[in-house]
Design an enzyme around this catalytic site. Structure first.
Site, PDB file in Angstrom:
ATOM      1  CB  CYS A   7     -21.187  24.431 -33.392  1.00  0.00           C
ATOM      2  SG  CYS A   7     -19.957  25.693 -33.438  1.00  0.00           S
TER       3      CYS A   7
ATOM      4  CD  GLU B 285     -23.765  20.229 -22.277  1.00  0.00           C
ATOM      5  OE1 GLU B 285     -24.077  19.132 -21.834  1.00  0.00           O
ATOM      6  OE2 GLU B 285     -23.217  20.362 -23.379  1.00  0.00           O
TER       7      GLU B 285
ATOM      8  CB  SER C 228     -28.128  30.345 -37.342  1.00  0.00           C
ATOM      9  OG  SER C 228     -27.312  30.325 -36.204  1.00  0.00           O
TER      10      SER C 228
ATOM     11  CG  ASN D 225     -19.385  19.848 -34.744  1.00  0.00           C
ATOM     12  OD1 ASN D 225     -18.308  19.419 -35.144  1.00  0.00           O
ATOM     13  ND2 ASN D 225     -19.590  21.138 -34.485  1.00  0.00           N
TER      14      ASN D 225
ATOM     15  CB  CYS E 243     -32.207  24.289 -36.265  1.00  0.00           C
ATOM     16  SG  CYS E 243     -32.681  26.012 -36.106  1.00  0.00           S
TER      17      CYS E 243
ATOM     18  CG  HIS F 247     -27.351  27.166 -40.742  1.00  0.00           C
ATOM     19  ND1 HIS F 247     -25.995  27.156 -40.527  1.00  0.00           N
ATOM     20  CD2 HIS F 247     -27.915  27.452 -39.540  1.00  0.00           C
ATOM     21  CE1 HIS F 247     -25.761  27.405 -39.256  1.00  0.00           C
ATOM     22  NE2 HIS F 247     -26.887  27.602 -38.639  1.00  0.00           N
TER      23      HIS F 247
ATOM     24  CB  SER G  33     -25.326  33.422 -32.488  1.00  0.00           C
ATOM     25  OG  SER G  33     -25.669  32.620 -33.599  1.00  0.00           O
TER      26      SER G  33
ATOM     27  CB  CYS H 262     -29.353  22.292 -33.772  1.00  0.00           C
ATOM     28  SG  CYS H 262     -28.807  22.901 -32.155  1.00  0.00           S
TER      29      CYS H 262
ATOM     30  CB  CYS I 161     -33.532  25.516 -28.552  1.00  0.00           C
ATOM     31  SG  CYS I 161     -33.672  26.857 -29.754  1.00  0.00           S
TER      32      CYS I 161
ATOM     33  N   GLY J 284     -30.075  27.369 -26.785  1.00  0.00           N
ATOM     34  CA  GLY J 284     -31.191  28.309 -26.799  1.00  0.00           C
ATOM     35  C   GLY J 284     -31.097  29.389 -27.851  1.00  0.00           C
ATOM     36  CD  GLU J 285     -32.762  32.953 -31.428  1.00  0.00           C
ATOM     37  OE1 GLU J 285     -32.134  32.215 -32.194  1.00  0.00           O
ATOM     38  OE2 GLU J 285     -32.507  34.183 -31.293  1.00  0.00           O
TER      39      GLU J 285
ATOM     40  CB  CYS K 244     -19.675  28.953 -26.368  1.00  0.00           C
ATOM     41  SG  CYS K 244     -21.152  28.587 -27.283  1.00  0.00           S
TER      42      CYS K 244
HETATM   43  N1  SAH Z   1     -30.170  29.876 -31.547  1.00  0.00           N
HETATM   44  C1  SAH Z   1     -29.033  30.679 -31.857  1.00  0.00           C
HETATM   45  C2  SAH Z   1     -27.863  30.341 -30.971  1.00  0.00           C
HETATM   46  C3  SAH Z   1     -27.253  28.982 -31.200  1.00  0.00           C
HETATM   47  S1  SAH Z   1     -25.706  29.276 -31.867  1.00  0.00           S
HETATM   48  C4  SAH Z   1     -28.715  30.547 -33.326  1.00  0.00           C
HETATM   49  O1  SAH Z   1     -29.379  29.766 -33.993  1.00  0.00           O
HETATM   50  O2  SAH Z   1     -27.866  31.265 -33.828  1.00  0.00           O
HETATM   51  C5  SAH Z   1     -25.096  27.749 -32.286  1.00  0.00           C
HETATM   52  C6  SAH Z   1     -24.571  27.724 -33.724  1.00  0.00           C
HETATM   53  O3  SAH Z   1     -24.158  26.380 -34.044  1.00  0.00           O
HETATM   54  C7  SAH Z   1     -25.668  28.082 -34.696  1.00  0.00           C
HETATM   55  O4  SAH Z   1     -25.187  28.724 -35.816  1.00  0.00           O
HETATM   56  C8  SAH Z   1     -26.182  26.722 -35.023  1.00  0.00           C
HETATM   57  O5  SAH Z   1     -26.958  26.751 -36.166  1.00  0.00           O
HETATM   58  C9  SAH Z   1     -24.884  25.933 -35.162  1.00  0.00           C
HETATM   59  N2  SAH Z   1     -25.119  24.495 -35.056  1.00  0.00           N
HETATM   60  C10 SAH Z   1     -26.168  23.869 -34.520  1.00  0.00           C
HETATM   61  N3  SAH Z   1     -26.039  22.541 -34.619  1.00  0.00           N
HETATM   62  C11 SAH Z   1     -24.859  22.319 -35.241  1.00  0.00           C
HETATM   63  C12 SAH Z   1     -24.150  21.121 -35.590  1.00  0.00           C
HETATM   64  N4  SAH Z   1     -24.647  19.921 -35.322  1.00  0.00           N
HETATM   65  N5  SAH Z   1     -22.957  21.261 -36.178  1.00  0.00           N
HETATM   66  C13 SAH Z   1     -22.438  22.490 -36.419  1.00  0.00           C
HETATM   67  N6  SAH Z   1     -23.065  23.633 -36.098  1.00  0.00           N
HETATM   68  C14 SAH Z   1     -24.263  23.550 -35.512  1.00  0.00           C
END
Ligand code: SAH
Length: 374
Positions: free
Chosen positions: A345, A97, A225, A302, A121, A227, A203, A124, A117, A171-172, A110
């Site tokens: 996100c 997507e 990221s 989200n 996490c 968190h 990211s 996610c 992935c 993905g990462e 984006c």
């Molecule tokens: N793998 C990379 C790229 C993904 S970026 C990374 O981890 O940075 C997507 C961003 O959205 C990341 O910061 C991720 O942690 C955040 N994210 C993932 N799931 C989410 C959710 N359910 N609600 C809000 N942010 C989220």
């Protein structure tokens, strides 16, 4: 030589050096590469015969061995706030997507880097889909190509609406290092999309060795990221932390823009009710970011089906942000966009032929838990 369609070289994924190489091998001057890149990315052409400053003989020579093969749009939708999502179908049937987020003064795309992935996490939804494979360069830059082309239908390709790209889709990106760096180089190239290094952001969940490698060869903006403000919590939310704990990660972030005083690492921090959003977490975060040139993006969580997490309420988010700002940490709350079409996100799932069998394992685990309860 008989070639089937897909064995032809795909010119879409070639950066300037690779394109020059292509033309030199054909016995052509290397400036042809710049012309070809401009046709493909600036004018959005996918037909070699549309390259009208090439002779017919040259066009035929190119067409016999190469083509411009973008991925397909399987489905697209627009949310009431203007956020647009494309579900992009790859040649093997997997889908990823891509999301476009329009704002007053900019338009951010984006982009996904992998099908699924492996990092898993906990909050996610992409991680819950498992992992299939890395995207090829043509599939990464192809997302930009598709977006720019469809957004410029009225404006002309060179006056397009994409001003920023964030590698924050599925993905990462650092686990698909070469193809991501190559694609970002195409985004930056003046013959292609001409984006500035400050407007292309990678990211990462914090793969320290790859971050150090990236710093050596690319000038793009960096987001991490984060968190969680301590290892115990981050090990649960972002499991790669067990391999690269906060001390190492922060050391790398501290040095990342060492020679560029006005550049900052963006720290992404998802706000999870009762988990990482309390005043004590804000205090720990302030201590952690001391001496790190950073700005913080708070992301309201989200939700997605079957998650155990909930979004922090607005007052909690505001209080957390005020604490950071009082400690002179630059901090914004990211607006939630495109939620109605699952484009926010962490909501990107595509269609992943999971090779890690994660979904199967998760289902077995929850079946076991249910049986144990009985
Ligand atoms: N793998 C990379 C790229 C993904 S970026 C990374 O981890 O940075 C997507 C961003 O959205 C990341 O910061 C991720 O942690 C955040 N994210 C993932 N799931 C989410 C959710 N359910 N609600 C809000 N942010 C989220």
């Amino acid at each position: 030589m008989i070639t089937t369609q897909n064995s032809k070289m795909n010119l879409l994924g070639l950066n300037r050096a690779a394109m020059q190489n292509f033309f030199t091998e054909l016995g052509e001057k290397s400036y042809r590469a710049e012309q070809a890149l401009k046709w493909i990315h600036f004018h959005g052409v996918n037909d070699i015969h549309a390259m009208t400053n090439f002779s017919k003989t040259l066009r035929e020579k190119i067409s016999s061995i190469a083509e411009i093969r973008p991925p397909e749009i399987a489905f697209e939708s627009t949310a009431p706030d203007g956020t647009h999502k494309w579900v992009i179908k790859l040649s093997d049937g997997n889908c990823v997507e891509t999301v476009y987020i329009p704002e007053k003064t900019r338009g951010t795309l984006c982009v996904s880097s992998q099908v699924g992935c492996i990092l898993n996490c906990d909050f996610c939804s992409t991680g819950k889909q498992g992992f299939s494979r890395n995207l090829e360069s043509a599939e990464i830059i192809g997302q930009v190509w598709i977006a720019v082309r469809s957004l410029s239908e009225n404006n002309g390709m060179h006056d397009h609406a994409v001003t920023n790209v964030v590698m924050m889709g599925m993905g990462e990106p650092l686990l698909n290092f070469d193809n991501v760096v190559n694609s970002m180089n195409i985004m930056l190239d003046d013959f292609c999309y001409g984006l500035s290094k400050r407007r292309v952001t990678l990211s990462t969940a914090g793969l320290v060795p790859a971050m150090n490698q990236l710093r050596e060869i690319s000038d793009v903006a960096l987001a991490v990221s984060l968190h969680a403000p301590n290892d115990e919590l981050r090990n649960v939310l972002v499991p790669i932390n067990k391999k690269y704990p906060l001390k190492e990660l922060m050391q790398t972030c501290k040095e990342y823009f060492k020679d560029q005083p006005r550049r900052y690492v963006t720290m992404e921090y998802v706000m999870l009710a009762g988990i990482n959003d309390q005043p004590e977490h804000a205090k720990q975060l302030i201590a952690l970011l001391k001496d790190v040139p950073a700005k913080v993006n708070l992301i309201p969580f989200n939700p997605f089906p079957n998650t155990i997490y909930r979004r922090s309420d607005q007052d909690t988010i505001d209080h957390f942000r005020n604490m950071l700002m009082a400690a002179h940490i630059n901090c914004i709350t990211r607006k939630t966009r495109g939620q109605e079409i699952d484009a926010a996100c962490g909501q990107l799932v595509g269609q992943v032929k999971d090779r890690t069998r994660r979904i199967e394992r998760l289902q077995k685990k929850s079946a076991r838990a249910t049986t144990e309860k009985i």
